[in-house]
Design an enzyme around this catalytic site. Sequence first.
Site, mmCIF file in Angstrom:
data_model
loop_
_atom_site.group_PDB
_atom_site.id
_atom_site.type_symbol
_atom_site.label_atom_id
_atom_site.label_comp_id
_atom_site.label_asym_id
_atom_site.label_seq_id
_atom_site.Cartn_x
_atom_site.Cartn_y
_atom_site.Cartn_z
ATOM 1 N N ASP A 163 5.531 54.355 43.653
ATOM 2 C CA ASP A 163 4.979 55.700 43.678
ATOM 3 C C ASP A 163 5.393 56.483 42.429
ATOM 4 O O ASP A 163 6.523 56.354 41.964
ATOM 5 C CB ASP A 163 5.518 56.417 44.933
ATOM 6 C CG ASP A 163 5.003 57.830 45.063
ATOM 7 O OD1 ASP A 163 3.792 58.012 45.293
ATOM 8 O OD2 ASP A 163 5.810 58.782 44.905
ATOM 9 N N GLU A 211 1.960 53.163 40.305
ATOM 10 C CA GLU A 211 0.983 54.235 40.407
ATOM 11 C C GLU A 211 1.060 55.103 39.161
ATOM 12 O O GLU A 211 1.966 55.921 39.005
ATOM 13 C CB GLU A 211 1.228 55.103 41.642
ATOM 14 C CG GLU A 211 0.091 56.103 41.846
ATOM 15 C CD GLU A 211 0.519 57.532 42.120
ATOM 16 O OE1 GLU A 211 -0.342 58.359 42.457
ATOM 17 O OE2 GLU A 211 1.716 57.850 41.976
HETATM 18 C C1 AAO Z 1 4.291 68.611 48.736
HETATM 19 C C2 AAO Z 1 3.486 69.894 48.684
HETATM 20 C C3 AAO Z 1 3.778 70.651 47.404
HETATM 21 C C4 AAO Z 1 5.277 70.906 47.284
HETATM 22 C C5 AAO Z 1 6.022 69.587 47.354
HETATM 23 C C6 AAO Z 1 7.536 69.743 47.323
HETATM 24 O O1 AAO Z 1 2.096 69.593 48.775
HETATM 25 O O2 AAO Z 1 3.071 71.872 47.433
HETATM 26 O O3 AAO Z 1 5.570 71.524 46.053
HETATM 27 O O4 AAO Z 1 5.663 68.908 48.568
HETATM 28 O O5 AAO Z 1 7.942 70.516 48.392
HETATM 29 C C7 AAO Z 1 2.274 63.778 47.999
HETATM 30 C C8 AAO Z 1 1.317 64.968 48.011
HETATM 31 C C9 AAO Z 1 1.981 66.225 47.460
HETATM 32 C C10 AAO Z 1 3.285 66.504 48.191
HETATM 33 C C11 AAO Z 1 4.176 65.289 47.934
HETATM 34 C C12 AAO Z 1 5.566 65.411 48.545
HETATM 35 O O6 AAO Z 1 0.177 64.654 47.249
HETATM 36 O O7 AAO Z 1 1.079 67.324 47.676
HETATM 37 O O8 AAO Z 1 3.887 67.692 47.700
HETATM 38 O O9 AAO Z 1 3.548 64.135 48.529
HETATM 39 O O10 AAO Z 1 5.475 65.689 49.894
HETATM 40 C C13 AAO Z 1 0.394 63.559 40.364
HETATM 41 C C14 AAO Z 1 1.301 62.360 40.161
HETATM 42 C C15 AAO Z 1 1.032 61.245 41.159
HETATM 43 C C16 AAO Z 1 0.967 61.785 42.583
HETATM 44 C C17 AAO Z 1 -0.115 62.870 42.611
HETATM 45 C C18 AAO Z 1 -0.281 63.456 44.003
HETATM 46 O O11 AAO Z 1 1.193 61.876 38.861
HETATM 47 O O12 AAO Z 1 2.091 60.323 41.065
HETATM 48 O O13 AAO Z 1 0.274 63.921 41.718
HETATM 49 N N1 AAO Z 1 0.721 60.712 43.561
HETATM 50 C C19 AAO Z 1 1.859 60.115 44.319
HETATM 51 C C20 AAO Z 1 1.502 59.864 45.775
HETATM 52 C C21 AAO Z 1 1.354 61.166 46.491
HETATM 53 C C22 AAO Z 1 2.681 61.903 46.525
HETATM 54 C C23 AAO Z 1 3.491 61.706 45.313
HETATM 55 C C24 AAO Z 1 3.104 60.901 44.273
HETATM 56 C C25 AAO Z 1 4.841 62.266 45.303
HETATM 57 O O14 AAO Z 1 0.377 59.055 45.836
HETATM 58 O O15 AAO Z 1 0.854 60.986 47.806
HETATM 59 O O16 AAO Z 1 2.450 63.323 46.662
HETATM 60 O O17 AAO Z 1 5.675 61.291 45.927
HETATM 61 C C26 AAO Z 1 -3.239 65.201 36.935
HETATM 62 C C27 AAO Z 1 -2.278 64.131 36.498
HETATM 63 C C28 AAO Z 1 -1.801 63.279 37.631
HETATM 64 C C29 AAO Z 1 -1.293 64.151 38.763
HETATM 65 C C30 AAO Z 1 -2.451 65.091 39.186
HETATM 66 C C31 AAO Z 1 -2.078 65.966 40.356
HETATM 67 O O18 AAO Z 1 -4.491 64.616 37.313
HETATM 68 O O19 AAO Z 1 -2.905 63.295 35.567
HETATM 69 O O20 AAO Z 1 -0.740 62.462 37.173
HETATM 70 O O21 AAO Z 1 -0.915 63.311 39.854
HETATM 71 O O22 AAO Z 1 -2.764 65.898 38.063
HETATM 72 O O23 AAO Z 1 -1.044 66.824 40.000
HETATM 73 C C32 AAO Z 1 -8.497 65.581 36.729
HETATM 74 C C33 AAO Z 1 -7.724 64.897 35.629
HETATM 75 C C34 AAO Z 1 -6.495 64.212 36.206
HETATM 76 C C35 AAO Z 1 -5.660 65.260 36.827
HETATM 77 C C36 AAO Z 1 -6.498 65.864 37.922
HETATM 78 C C37 AAO Z 1 -5.782 66.933 38.686
HETATM 79 O O24 AAO Z 1 -9.015 64.622 37.647
HETATM 80 O O25 AAO Z 1 -8.541 63.963 35.033
HETATM 81 O O26 AAO Z 1 -5.752 63.551 35.222
HETATM 82 O O27 AAO Z 1 -7.666 66.464 37.389
HETATM 83 O O28 AAO Z 1 -5.454 67.986 37.828
#
Ligand code: AAO
Length: 511
Positions: free
Chosen positions: A212, A248
């Site tokens: 992850d 990931e």
């Molecule tokens: C939760 C709450 C938050 C709080 C946090 C701490 O929702 O509000 O702040 O707790 O209290 C999952 C959930 C999160 C959650 C977290 C922990 O999705 O909402 O937070 O559990 O409970 C990035 C990472 C990627 C990650 C993804 C979700 O790079 O690794 O965010 N995925 C994994 C898991 C996921 C998990 C985590 C990681 C954490 O699969 O389930 O989170 O363990 C850009 C970047 C990406 C980035 C995205 C989103 O993407 O490139 O790297 O992913 O932003 O931030 C276009 C662009 C694209 C861009 C996208 C969004 O599509 O082309 O590049 O727009 O802007």
Amino acid sequence: MKFFLLLSFIGFCWAQYDPHTLYGRSSIVHLFEWRWADIAKECERYLAPNGFGGVQVSPPNENLVVNNPSRPWWERYQPISYKICSRSGNEDEFKDMVTRCNNVGVRIYVDAVMNHMCGVGAEAGTSSTCGSYFNPGTRDFPAVPYSGWDFNDGKCTTSSGGIESYNDASQVRDCRLTGLLDLALGKDYVRTTLANYLNHLIDIGVAGFRLDASKHMWPGDIKAILDKLNNLNTQWFSEGSRPLIYQEVIDLGGEAVTSSEYYGNGRVTEFKYGAKLGTVIRKWNGEKMAYLKNWGEGWGFMPSDRALVFVDNHDNQRGHGAGGSSILTFWDARLYKMAVGFMLAHPYGLTRVMSSYYWPRYFENGDDVNNWVGPPNDNGVTKEVTINEDSTCGNGWVCEHRWRQIRNMVAFRNIVGFEPFSNWWDNGSNQVAFGRGNKGFIVFNNDDWSLSTTLQTGLPAGTYCDIISGDKVNGYCTGIQVYVSDDGTAQFSISNSAEDPFIAIHVESKI
Ligand code: AAO
């Protein structure tokens, strides 16, 4: 030369790119949020008989219990300790699942959360799935144990302590991802602690890991941890086998961190795959299926032998992560089945099928306000996956992997094996077809008019059963029949209003 080829073959088969699936099984299914007890049963009653290679399971370690909102799925991405203790079950149940799945030749891959612990703002206490005490404020996780020394607070250079720009690779790796306490993976103590957790799982019998948030870990730190890992358990795997690794990393281009930095460690998730395929099948931005002729590296994707591919994942099926609104999911079932069918027929990448649960999807200003909702549950206790008489799932589980079209395409991929991509045909628009050597052939009609044409299938003459509209049962076909002539050609007709506007045949669907 021969010796070198043999060595590189062995190198591939035993190395971190190999899923260690049984011979002739090629796809992984993500049983998102399933209980270990249900996965054990599913391996025996469904996955093994239908040729699934392995299962990606949700994070098995102890995590934060979030009550506001009530028990969201994402609480499992906030580790509290590495005890095997979660909503999916305890360590005994986990071991039972791994043993029973391996015994029927279905592999288990664990979603490993190594980048961070829980959010910095979580309240100190024992609100965790095993009741372990923790204090995010003082960085104290005694059940591991971790203390203030084990986090990147001193290394991150942003004033907020969080990632502020994805254009700065150091921030992405050393600062907090959405407030999650960032572990100091540069420290040997932290590396060893994480390796011990993974080794515990390897010794139980898992075949590999999804890492992850790999984008948020330095590739060298990941390598240092992987170098400490044991070989797979020889009860089920050959001597010297290394765990499958798929990292990931969301790389849609235009950011400081790229997928290629991670190839040396293992495979990498190819997020362009689902984002682009969704755009093509939705016919957005002038895209057409005819353009899929050079799908794969020809579209700027990573090398096939490094890629882990999927149409949707647990994040982007609900608007988390990346890919945006082009991503196809079970909510758009007709287009989704075509996309998954295309993926499973095409030779590119290691394929992962998604298996989901329903949630009360509800959009406000374009955002799904219920995208946090956890798995079907009674007061937080995950519900059993029940099986209906028609073999679909009950209790709120979608079970896309049990949809006939998807289940049969998993078998198609197994049957065509390493046969080359062949006999491509398109009408310049959204009617396309291709084969896999002389073992299988698939035809799509995603245009707004009917398809009726004769195509070279590459298959031996005979009558074949279409595995999309039906099944071959006791030598009979419950769906459309396709007649292949001596010269390998066959006549295909697909109405644009067909329930599933595609047809697939393979050597084992011959009647
Ligand atoms: C939760 C709450 C938050 C709080 C946090 C701490 O929702 O509000 O702040 O707790 O209290 C999952 C959930 C999160 C959650 C977290 C922990 O999705 O909402 O937070 O559990 O409970 C990035 C990472 C990627 C990650 C993804 C979700 O790079 O690794 O965010 N995925 C994994 C898991 C996921 C998990 C985590 C990681 C954490 O699969 O389930 O989170 O363990 C850009 C970047 C990406 C980035 C995205 C989103 O993407 O490139 O790297 O992913 O932003 O931030 C276009 C662009 C694209 C861009 C996208 C969004 O599509 O082309 O590049 O727009 O802007």
